[in-house]
Enzyme design. Structure first.
Site, short mmCIF file in Angstrom:
data_model
loop_
_atom_site.label_atom_id
_atom_site.label_comp_id
_atom_site.label_asym_id
_atom_site.label_seq_id
_atom_site.Cartn_x
_atom_site.Cartn_y
_atom_site.Cartn_z
N HIS A 109 50.12 17.97 52.70
CA HIS A 109 48.68 17.98 52.43
C HIS A 109 48.35 19.22 51.59
O HIS A 109 48.00 20.27 52.12
CB HIS A 109 47.90 17.99 53.75
N LEU A 110 48.45 19.08 50.28
CA LEU A 110 48.42 20.23 49.38
C LEU A 110 47.05 20.90 49.29
O LEU A 110 46.97 22.11 49.07
CB LEU A 110 48.85 19.81 47.97
N LYS A 111 45.98 20.16 49.44
CA LYS A 111 44.64 20.71 49.18
C LYS A 111 43.82 20.81 50.46
O LYS A 111 42.64 20.48 50.48
CB LYS A 111 43.91 19.85 48.15
N ASN A 112 44.43 21.30 51.51
CA ASN A 112 43.75 21.37 52.81
C ASN A 112 43.47 22.83 53.15
O ASN A 112 44.38 23.62 53.38
CB ASN A 112 44.64 20.73 53.88
N ASP A 144 52.02 22.31 42.57
CA ASP A 144 50.72 22.47 41.90
C ASP A 144 50.52 23.95 41.60
O ASP A 144 50.17 24.73 42.49
CB ASP A 144 49.59 21.93 42.77
#
Length: 327
Positions: A109-112, A144
């Protein structure tokens, strides 16, 4: 049939159901049965203020279903700390074990945001940075390179563990790979100029006063100009250059540099390679009290190179006492 209702381990707990506002709620959320059951048991243990191994397992189950649930993360952290205090286990090893579990969640979950807040909460209790931490961040950036949450966390990490002196070469790699990485430009500024700033003051006030290292500024101006030449329409280094020059109180030392990119202003801007150079040049002219020349640059921005922001450029012309232009 349910994971918890059929478990002898949870037989002493009566789950508390979700209260959506009565038997006929206006807009009830369609939770899965698995999630609804787990949350029912979590509400029950929270009502009892239970902090135990089974609660850790419960929070892990819920996080796997909904990693953005901030309350779960907070209760998990409090449970971890309570158990460590109760059993007097090795705090550092407990934190490292939690971090190993957290790594997998983070990569999924990269954008948590909640994941990174939890990580910072854990890391704040350590006196030295774990040997695996920077390599893990490299994994995250490989997925990212502009992940806001990871860069924000890295800034905190640099300040907390005083990593100032080793950070600059790392940023160089990012800007070499992608000169348009605005996150890397921001981090470069933080590393070079943030170490003397007290974040608790709230307005970026220098702790040691308005110190200007002229040699550092010279190097950074030269470095930034070289990066601008690689991609003149990249706004990040132009903003970075402005920041450097404002520490000296004037943009004018780079006026001729900006002129390399503005093209033939009297010929309608032919040859212009950067709208940001025009903006910079306009400010230089305004600083020299050359309102007409500044206005010409702003006119080219309004009419040809950035008409979508025509109202803003006309506002800037108005500050110079000049009239508005139409696109």
């Amino acid at each position: 049939m349910g994971k918890y209702s059929d478990s002898e381990e949870w037989a002493d707990i009566v789950p508390i159901p979700q209260n959506d506002g009565g038997p006929n709620p206006l807009a009830a959320i369609a939770y899965t049965e698995e999630y609804s059951e787990a949350m029912g048991y979590l509400r029950a243990v929270m009502a009892k203020n239970e902090k135990s191994e089974r609660v850790l397992e419960l929070t892990e189950h819920i996080i796997n279903m909904n990693p953005a649930h901030y309350t779960i993360w907070l209760y998990r952290a409090n449970t971890l700390f309570r158990l460590q205090n109760l059993y007097q286990t090795d705090l550092q090893e407990d934190i490292l074990e939690e971090l190993r579990w957290l790594d997998g969640i983070s990569l999924k979950h990269l954008k948590n945001y909640q994941i990174w807040h939890h990580r910072q909460t854990l890391m704040a209790l350590l006196s030295t940075i774990p040997s695996t931490e920077l390599s893990f961040l490299a994994q995250m950036f490989a997925k990212d390179a502009k992940n806001y949450h990871v860069w924000s966390y890295r800034q905190w990490l640099v300040r907390h563990f005083s990593l100032w002196d080793t950070e600059l070469p790392y940023i160089e790699n990012f800007l070499t790979a992608d000169v348009r990485n605005n996150s890397a430009w921001n981090h470069r500024w933080f590393v070079l100029f943030g170490r003397h700033v007290d974040p608790n003051l709230g307005k970026g006030m220098d702790v040691v006063g308005n110190i200007v290292d002229e040699d550092l500024l010279d190097r950074e101006v030269e470095y930034t100009q070289a990066k601008i030449r690689l991609a003149p329409q990249n706004q990040s280094p132009w903003n970075y250059l402005r920041g450097l020059l404002r520490k000296r109180g004037s943009l004018l030392e780079c006026k001729s540099f900006a002129e390399e990119f503005v093209g033939d202003m009297e010929g309608g801007g032919d040859g212009c390679r950067s709208s940001h150079a025009l903006d910079f040049f306009a400010d230089c002219m305004a600083e020299e009290k050359e309102a007409e020349k500044a206005g010409k640059a702003l006119e080219l921005l309004a009419k040809r190179f950035d008409p979508i922001r025509r109202n803003y450029w006309n506002y800037r012309r108005g500050l110079l006492g000049l009239g508005a232009v139409e696109a």
